[in-house]
Design a protein around this motif. Structure first.
Motif, mmCIF file in Angstrom:
data_model
loop_
_atom_site.group_PDB
_atom_site.id
_atom_site.type_symbol
_atom_site.label_atom_id
_atom_site.label_comp_id
_atom_site.label_asym_id
_atom_site.label_seq_id
_atom_site.Cartn_x
_atom_site.Cartn_y
_atom_site.Cartn_z
ATOM 1 N N TYR A 52 -2.006 -21.372 -28.650
ATOM 2 C CA TYR A 52 -0.946 -20.117 -28.686
ATOM 3 C C TYR A 52 0.391 -20.731 -28.138
ATOM 4 O O TYR A 52 0.394 -21.200 -27.231
ATOM 5 N N PRO A 53 1.342 -20.114 -28.868
ATOM 6 C CA PRO A 53 2.851 -20.141 -28.167
ATOM 7 C C PRO A 53 2.860 -19.520 -26.870
ATOM 8 O O PRO A 53 2.420 -18.470 -27.011
ATOM 9 N N ASP A 54 3.635 -20.048 -25.964
ATOM 10 C CA ASP A 54 3.764 -19.491 -24.953
ATOM 11 C C ASP A 54 5.182 -18.395 -24.651
ATOM 12 O O ASP A 54 5.105 -17.660 -24.009
ATOM 13 N N VAL A 55 5.946 -18.927 -25.631
ATOM 14 C CA VAL A 55 7.299 -18.260 -25.862
ATOM 15 C C VAL A 55 7.430 -18.286 -27.380
ATOM 16 O O VAL A 55 7.418 -19.256 -27.999
ATOM 17 N N ALA A 56 8.365 -17.026 -27.763
ATOM 18 C CA ALA A 56 8.523 -17.310 -29.201
ATOM 19 C C ALA A 56 10.292 -17.070 -29.002
ATOM 20 O O ALA A 56 10.662 -16.231 -28.280
ATOM 21 N N MET A 57 11.058 -17.766 -30.003
ATOM 22 C CA MET A 57 12.334 -17.567 -30.151
ATOM 23 C C MET A 57 12.692 -17.119 -31.566
ATOM 24 O O MET A 57 12.280 -17.781 -32.556
ATOM 25 N N VAL A 58 13.313 -15.921 -31.752
ATOM 26 C CA VAL A 58 13.194 -15.230 -33.104
ATOM 27 C C VAL A 58 14.830 -14.799 -33.250
ATOM 28 O O VAL A 58 15.484 -14.282 -32.578
ATOM 29 N N ASP A 59 15.207 -15.350 -34.475
ATOM 30 C CA ASP A 59 16.431 -14.931 -35.173
ATOM 31 C C ASP A 59 16.453 -13.378 -35.386
ATOM 32 O O ASP A 59 15.315 -12.837 -36.308
ATOM 33 N N MET A 60 17.480 -12.522 -34.866
ATOM 34 C CA MET A 60 17.350 -11.276 -35.201
ATOM 35 C C MET A 60 17.761 -10.897 -36.855
ATOM 36 O O MET A 60 16.907 -10.020 -37.464
ATOM 37 N N LYS A 61 18.490 -11.635 -37.522
ATOM 38 C CA LYS A 61 18.762 -11.364 -38.857
ATOM 39 C C LYS A 61 18.253 -12.564 -39.933
ATOM 40 O O LYS A 61 18.567 -13.632 -39.792
ATOM 41 N N MET A 62 17.203 -11.987 -40.422
ATOM 42 C CA MET A 62 16.334 -12.959 -41.412
ATOM 43 C C MET A 62 15.886 -12.129 -42.678
ATOM 44 O O MET A 62 15.925 -10.849 -42.735
ATOM 45 N N PRO A 63 16.024 -12.887 -43.863
ATOM 46 C CA PRO A 63 15.500 -12.265 -45.275
ATOM 47 C C PRO A 63 14.140 -11.820 -44.895
ATOM 48 O O PRO A 63 13.448 -12.218 -44.327
ATOM 49 N N GLY A 64 13.778 -10.486 -45.490
ATOM 50 C CA GLY A 64 12.350 -10.087 -45.431
ATOM 51 C C GLY A 64 12.207 -9.468 -43.945
ATOM 52 O O GLY A 64 13.130 -8.581 -43.926
ATOM 53 N N MET A 65 11.304 -9.951 -43.331
ATOM 54 C CA MET A 65 10.928 -9.203 -42.056
ATOM 55 C C MET A 65 12.017 -9.813 -40.957
ATOM 56 O O MET A 65 12.143 -11.006 -40.850
ATOM 57 N N ASP A 66 12.475 -8.798 -40.437
ATOM 58 C CA ASP A 66 13.776 -8.985 -39.528
ATOM 59 C C ASP A 66 13.136 -9.432 -38.139
ATOM 60 O O ASP A 66 12.007 -9.180 -37.689
ATOM 61 N N GLY A 67 14.096 -9.828 -37.065
ATOM 62 C CA GLY A 67 13.529 -10.186 -35.611
ATOM 63 C C GLY A 67 13.024 -8.745 -35.244
ATOM 64 O O GLY A 67 12.112 -9.102 -34.350
ATOM 65 N N MET A 68 13.306 -7.719 -35.506
ATOM 66 C CA MET A 68 12.743 -6.445 -34.686
ATOM 67 C C MET A 68 11.508 -5.863 -35.054
ATOM 68 O O MET A 68 10.591 -5.736 -34.579
ATOM 69 N N GLN A 69 11.298 -6.166 -36.566
ATOM 70 C CA GLN A 69 9.898 -6.073 -37.158
ATOM 71 C C GLN A 69 9.154 -7.076 -36.460
ATOM 72 O O GLN A 69 7.919 -6.692 -36.295
ATOM 73 N N LEU A 70 9.626 -8.380 -36.315
ATOM 74 C CA LEU A 70 8.686 -9.437 -35.943
ATOM 75 C C LEU A 70 8.066 -9.231 -34.467
ATOM 76 O O LEU A 70 7.175 -9.446 -34.076
ATOM 77 N N LEU A 71 9.199 -8.774 -33.909
ATOM 78 C CA LEU A 71 8.981 -8.400 -32.403
ATOM 79 C C LEU A 71 7.834 -7.400 -32.380
ATOM 80 O O LEU A 71 6.871 -7.429 -31.463
#
Length: 465
Positions: A52-71
């Motif tokens: 499993y990943p220990d940490v995720a680094m996520v871009d806020m603005k992405m096409p489709g599912m954005d960073g908040m939804q992925l969070l």
């Protein structure tokens, strides 16, 4: 240094490449995804291989599912994993708002290399601390969930610590006798519902009509013999946890009703026209292959995915025989207290016989075999003559099959330490080495309290370590 794993989710290949280069130079193992949807697929793929990943680094603005939804998805599927957000300078306000909703920190793009390394280091330290605290919380006030220091049991402990505090449904997979109920108890203790009831139901132990009334309750007059209202297990577990053991045995009609209860958080007692709201977390367990049951049409696919938000697989005893010395020591102490009889040692031949057997009944069978030997013993030592024939004879059969093989290429379990005490000492020394001589982590890895570890270090002359 520990193997630190990060999942980078960014739709810009150039920025992913830059971040990857910096973090790999800092010793990270890097996984990548170019979208939120792909990130969830990567998470599922890593779960299949027990990494499993220990940490995720996520871009806020992405096409489709954005960073908040992925969070939000990560908070359900991988609770406790820190999420660091990447944001443009003009969107810092959104990132701060995301931190209020559970993100660990944020970085502005393009990320400064030194700041990137520092933030990721803090996120990993936070993740490690959370896991240790949850594990300790789960073990306070009772016996440890599992005895052993094998990689398979470490993964189970880690998942209990990660999944326990979440509200996600959990599906526990494992053969009979591996300890699925222990996992359910550990999940409940590690949850925010630990001060509320843990209600258990064995779906295979009740007839179909009785199982329905036990789960959902009934009103007076619902059927012959219903002389008064009776709350179901869902209502009894309100605010707490409902553990559904042997979920694969649940009949199809009840599967539909359970799915509705999971989706809507409401139930209908038998004989009632009213719905009752319930706040109950579901943990289910099975020794069946539910994916195969779904393919055969015996288990609802939509219910399977509702139950398997998080999966925990318990390895059978035959896959973790290196835990046998610790298990034997722990079980003999417990069985000795139960039967008012002390066993001080076991012979090398006794341990050899145990290690040569495949344990189809897992830890439950091991406990039964040890209790039989303890009761039959006329001294404070156990020898192979006290073992049932199928266990005592397994070692000889295995050695006959390997008689033409060079000793150095036999399995490590073919050679067993000279005594139970020596086996314990070696296991403790190995755990100390693997945990950098950190005593709390070593005690956790061995499934014993720190006080017990301190006693054994003194007993085996290891205190100077």
């Amino acid at each position: 240094m520990d193997n630190r794993i990060v999942l980078i989710v960014d739709d810009e290949p150039g920025h992913r490449l830059m971040v990857r280069a910096v973090l790999e130079d800092d010793g990270w193992t890097v996984l990548e995804a170019d979208s939120g949807e792909r990130a969830l697929s990567v998470l599922a793929e890593e779960a299949e291989s027990d990494t499993y990943p220990d940490v995720a680094m996520v871009d806020m603005k992405m096409p489709g599912m954005d960073g908040m939804q992925l969070l939000k998805e990560f908070q359900v599927r991988r609770p406790g994993m820190p999420v660091v957000l990447l944001t443009a300078f003009g969107s810092v306000g959104s990132a701060v708002d995301a931190m209020k909703k559970g993100a660990f920190d944020y970085l502005t793009k393009p990320a400064d290399n030194d700041e990137l390394v520092a933030v990721m280091g803090k996120a990993y330290e936070y993740h490690t601390l959370i896991k240790e605290n949850i594990r300790l919380k789960a073990q306070v006030g009772g016996e440890p969930d599992f005895i052993g220091a094998s990689p398979g049991i470490e993964r189970v402990r880690d998942l209990i610590g990660q999944a326990g505090p979440s509200e996600a449904t959990v599906l526990i997979l494992g053969q009979s006798g591996t300890g699925k109920e222990l996992v359910a108890e550990g999940l409940h203790r590690a949850s925010n519902r630990s001060n509320r009831p843990l209600i258990k139901v064995n779906c295979a132990a009740l007839p179909d009509d009785l199982l329905e009334s036990e789960l959902f309750g009934y009103e007076k007059g619902a059927f012959t013999g219903a002389v008064k209202d009776k709350p179901g297990r869902f209502q009894l577990a309100d605010g707490g946890t409902l553990f559904l053991d042997e979920i694969g045995e649940m009949p199809a009609a009840l599967q539909a009703k359970l799915l509705r209860a999971l989706q809507e958080k409401t139930i209908e007692p038998l004989g009632s026209v009213k719905t009752v709201k319930v706040d109950t977390r579901i943990i289910a367990a099975t020794n069946r292959n539910l994916k195969a049951e779904v393919a055969a049409g015996r288990f609802r696919e939509d219910l399977f995915y509702r139950l398997a938000v998080l999966e925990i697989r318990i390895p059978p005893l035959c896959e973790r025989k290196e835990d046998l010395p610790l298990l034997v020591s722990f079980l003999l102490r417990r069985l000795g207290n139960k039967n008012n009889k002390i066993i001080r040692t076991v012979t090398p031949a006794f341990l050899d016989a145990l290690s040569g057997y495949d344990w189809p009944g897992n830890v439950r069978e091991l406990e039964n075999v040890l209790e039989r030997a303890l009761i039959l013993s006329r001294s404070d030592a156990l020898g192979p003559d006290l073992l049932p024939p199928q266990v005592a004879g397994a070692r000889e059969a295995a050695l006959d099959m390997t008689s033409g093989i060079e000793p150095e290429i036999l399995s490590p379990m073919v050679s067993t330490p000279a005594s139970l005490e020596e086996a314990e000492k070696l296991a403790i020394m190995r755990a100390l080495e693997e945990n950098g001589n950190h005593r709390e982590r070593t005690a956790d890895a061995l499934g014993i309290s720190r006080r017990t570890l301190q006693y054994k270090l003194k007993k085996f002359g290891l205190t100077r370590r």
